[in-house]
Design a protein around this motif. Sequence first.
Motif, PDB file in Angstrom:
ATOM      1  N   GLY A 109      56.140  19.574   4.659  1.00 23.39           N
ATOM      2  CA  GLY A 109      56.250  20.953   5.130  1.00 23.39           C
ATOM      3  C   GLY A 109      56.526  21.945   4.016  1.00 23.39           C
ATOM      4  N   ALA A 110      56.069  21.620   2.798  1.00 23.73           N
ATOM      5  CA  ALA A 110      56.263  22.560   1.692  1.00 23.73           C
ATOM      6  C   ALA A 110      55.645  23.899   2.075  1.00 23.73           C
ATOM      7  CB  ALA A 110      55.611  22.028   0.422  1.00 23.73           C
ATOM      8  N   LEU A 111      56.260  24.959   1.575  1.00 19.92           N
ATOM      9  CA  LEU A 111      55.792  26.297   1.950  1.00 19.92           C
ATOM     10  C   LEU A 111      54.408  26.588   1.382  1.00 19.92           C
ATOM     11  CD1 LEU A 111      59.106  28.251   1.476  1.00 19.92           C
ATOM     12  CD2 LEU A 111      57.841  27.978   3.609  1.00 19.92           C
ATOM     13  N   THR A 112      54.110  25.979   0.245  1.00 20.65           N
ATOM     14  CA  THR A 112      52.793  26.207  -0.343  1.00 20.65           C
ATOM     15  C   THR A 112      52.034  24.892  -0.330  1.00 20.65           C
ATOM     16  OG1 THR A 112      53.665  25.657  -2.478  1.00 20.65           O
ATOM     17  CG2 THR A 112      53.522  27.991  -1.927  1.00 20.65           C
ATOM     18  N   GLU A 113      50.751  24.989  -0.281  1.00 22.07           N
ATOM     19  CA  GLU A 113      49.907  23.803  -0.352  1.00 22.07           C
ATOM     20  C   GLU A 113      49.009  23.939  -1.565  1.00 22.07           C
ATOM     21  OE1 GLU A 113      50.218  21.210   1.568  1.00 22.07           O
ATOM     22  OE2 GLU A 113      51.591  22.049   3.061  1.00 22.07           O
ATOM     23  N   PHE A 114      49.603  24.192  -2.713  1.00 23.69           N
ATOM     24  CA  PHE A 114      48.801  24.219  -3.930  1.00 23.69           C
ATOM     25  C   PHE A 114      48.350  22.779  -4.201  1.00 23.69           C
ATOM     26  CE2 PHE A 114      51.406  28.063  -5.356  1.00 23.69           C
ATOM     27  CZ  PHE A 114      50.369  28.948  -5.140  1.00 23.69           C
ATOM     28  N   ASN A 115      47.125  22.467  -3.863  1.00 18.69           N
ATOM     29  CA  ASN A 115      46.660  21.081  -4.001  1.00 18.69           C
ATOM     30  C   ASN A 115      45.621  20.906  -5.109  1.00 18.69           C
ATOM     31  OD1 ASN A 115      44.675  22.470  -2.679  1.00 18.69           O
ATOM     32  ND2 ASN A 115      44.592  21.137  -0.875  1.00 18.69           N
ATOM     33  N   MET A 116      45.173  22.002  -5.701  1.00 17.88           N
ATOM     34  CA  MET A 116      44.238  21.900  -6.821  1.00 17.88           C
ATOM     35  C   MET A 116      44.826  22.646  -8.009  1.00 17.88           C
ATOM     36  SD  MET A 116      40.232  23.037  -7.153  1.00 17.88           S
ATOM     37  CE  MET A 116      39.585  21.823  -6.010  1.00 17.88           C
ATOM     38  N   TRP A 117      44.989  21.945  -9.119  1.00 21.43           N
ATOM     39  CA  TRP A 117      45.612  22.514 -10.321  1.00 21.43           C
ATOM     40  C   TRP A 117      44.678  22.302 -11.491  1.00 21.43           C
ATOM     41  CZ3 TRP A 117      50.510  24.832 -10.492  1.00 21.43           C
ATOM     42  CH2 TRP A 117      51.270  24.742  -9.289  1.00 21.43           C
ATOM     43  N   PHE A 118      44.271  23.390 -12.109  1.00 15.45           N
ATOM     44  CA  PHE A 118      43.355  23.236 -13.239  1.00 15.45           C
ATOM     45  C   PHE A 118      43.781  24.122 -14.401  1.00 15.45           C
ATOM     46  CE2 PHE A 118      41.252  27.161 -11.966  1.00 15.45           C
ATOM     47  CZ  PHE A 118      41.323  27.139 -10.584  1.00 15.45           C
ATOM     48  N   VAL A 119      43.239  23.794 -15.569  1.00 14.53           N
ATOM     49  CA  VAL A 119      43.536  24.559 -16.776  1.00 14.53           C
ATOM     50  C   VAL A 119      42.277  25.294 -17.194  1.00 14.53           C
ATOM     51  CG1 VAL A 119      44.140  24.424 -19.223  1.00 14.53           C
ATOM     52  CG2 VAL A 119      45.371  23.029 -17.556  1.00 14.53           C
ATOM     53  N   LEU A 120      42.417  26.607 -17.367  1.00 19.66           N
ATOM     54  CA  LEU A 120      41.316  27.428 -17.864  1.00 19.66           C
ATOM     55  C   LEU A 120      41.481  27.575 -19.373  1.00 19.66           C
ATOM     56  CD1 LEU A 120      41.448  30.205 -15.121  1.00 19.66           C
ATOM     57  CD2 LEU A 120      39.679  28.455 -15.378  1.00 19.66           C
ATOM     58  N   ALA A 121      40.402  27.396 -20.108  1.00 22.30           N
ATOM     59  CA  ALA A 121      40.425  27.587 -21.561  1.00 22.30           C
ATOM     60  C   ALA A 121      39.317  28.563 -21.907  1.00 22.30           C
ATOM     61  CB  ALA A 121      40.202  26.256 -22.283  1.00 22.30           C
TER      62      ALA A 121
END
Lengths: 162, 165
Positions: A109-121
């Motif tokens: 039940g986390a408040l956020t569902e940030f499920n995709m994490w990427f690095v921009l270069a």
Amino acid sequence: MSWVTLMDDIDRAIIDRLQGDFPICERPYAEAAVALGIDEDDLLARLQHLLDRRVLTRFGPMFQIERMGGAFVLAAMCVPEADWDGVVDTVNAFPEVAHNYRRESQQAGALTEFNMWFVLATETPAGIAEAVKKIEVASGLPVYPFPKLKEYFVEMKLAVRA
Amino acid sequence: MSSIAANVAKDLDRRLVLATQGGLPLVARPYHALAEQLNVPVDQVLARLAAMLASGVIRRIGAVPNHYAIGYTANGMSVWDVPDERIDELGARIGALDFVTHCYHRPRKLPAWTYTLFAMVHGGSREEVLLKVAEIATLLGADCRAHDVLFSTKILKKTGLRIGA
């Protein structure tokens, strides 16, 4: 799946001892091979093999693009499960996306569902905002940049686990 | 260095990034191969690479392992909500732990995302990572107001830097 069991001691030594300090000289592989107790041809063949099996993702210089005026920025998205595969393809198609991970929170039940994490270069700091905008347009989803305000430590050398 | 010489070096540096961002040639004389490809004397290639390494434009030269393939199957991004006025001191202490590979201060995304201290922890299992995260929690003590660990469940892409030609 882990390839650890398929590696011999020399492969392990290559991975453990060759994550930095590769020489800048006429025959760098020959020089590095001596330190590993093998010859140049063997080292070249083993590196090719480790790259082919994707045990290594690259062999070469790691650039700190910020020192050349560019930027690296972590960003996250909340991607609905139904759209997942399409959004992965959309995001990964951008050359500015250097790497991308699916992540899951440990908090039910986390408040956020940030499920995709990427690095921009990108080559310029302005390139980050442009890439964020392009990804938002292409995916139809908001992109949340997490620029580093301060770096306390970075050292990504990991030894092969026995 | 004169400004003209500096610009020439900058241009060569950029071409060296383009030529090597995918990897060094796997041949006996890789820097000679680069020199030939870029049509510059090999001494210049060697000198610029050495200068870029010295100035930190190149972090290091060598093998970049797929950490899953070498046994680090669990990778947890631990995130912590700590007081702003304490974060630099806490970040320095957490970053110094031998199992933390990256440690940063990043902005909040309020209201939902209150975490500002990010510490990446790698291990052979989630249990191992969670034990290490518990060590961080102990170290932070009352300064930890909330935390989470986001485990990676899949590498979706890992090409590294790719600037355009």
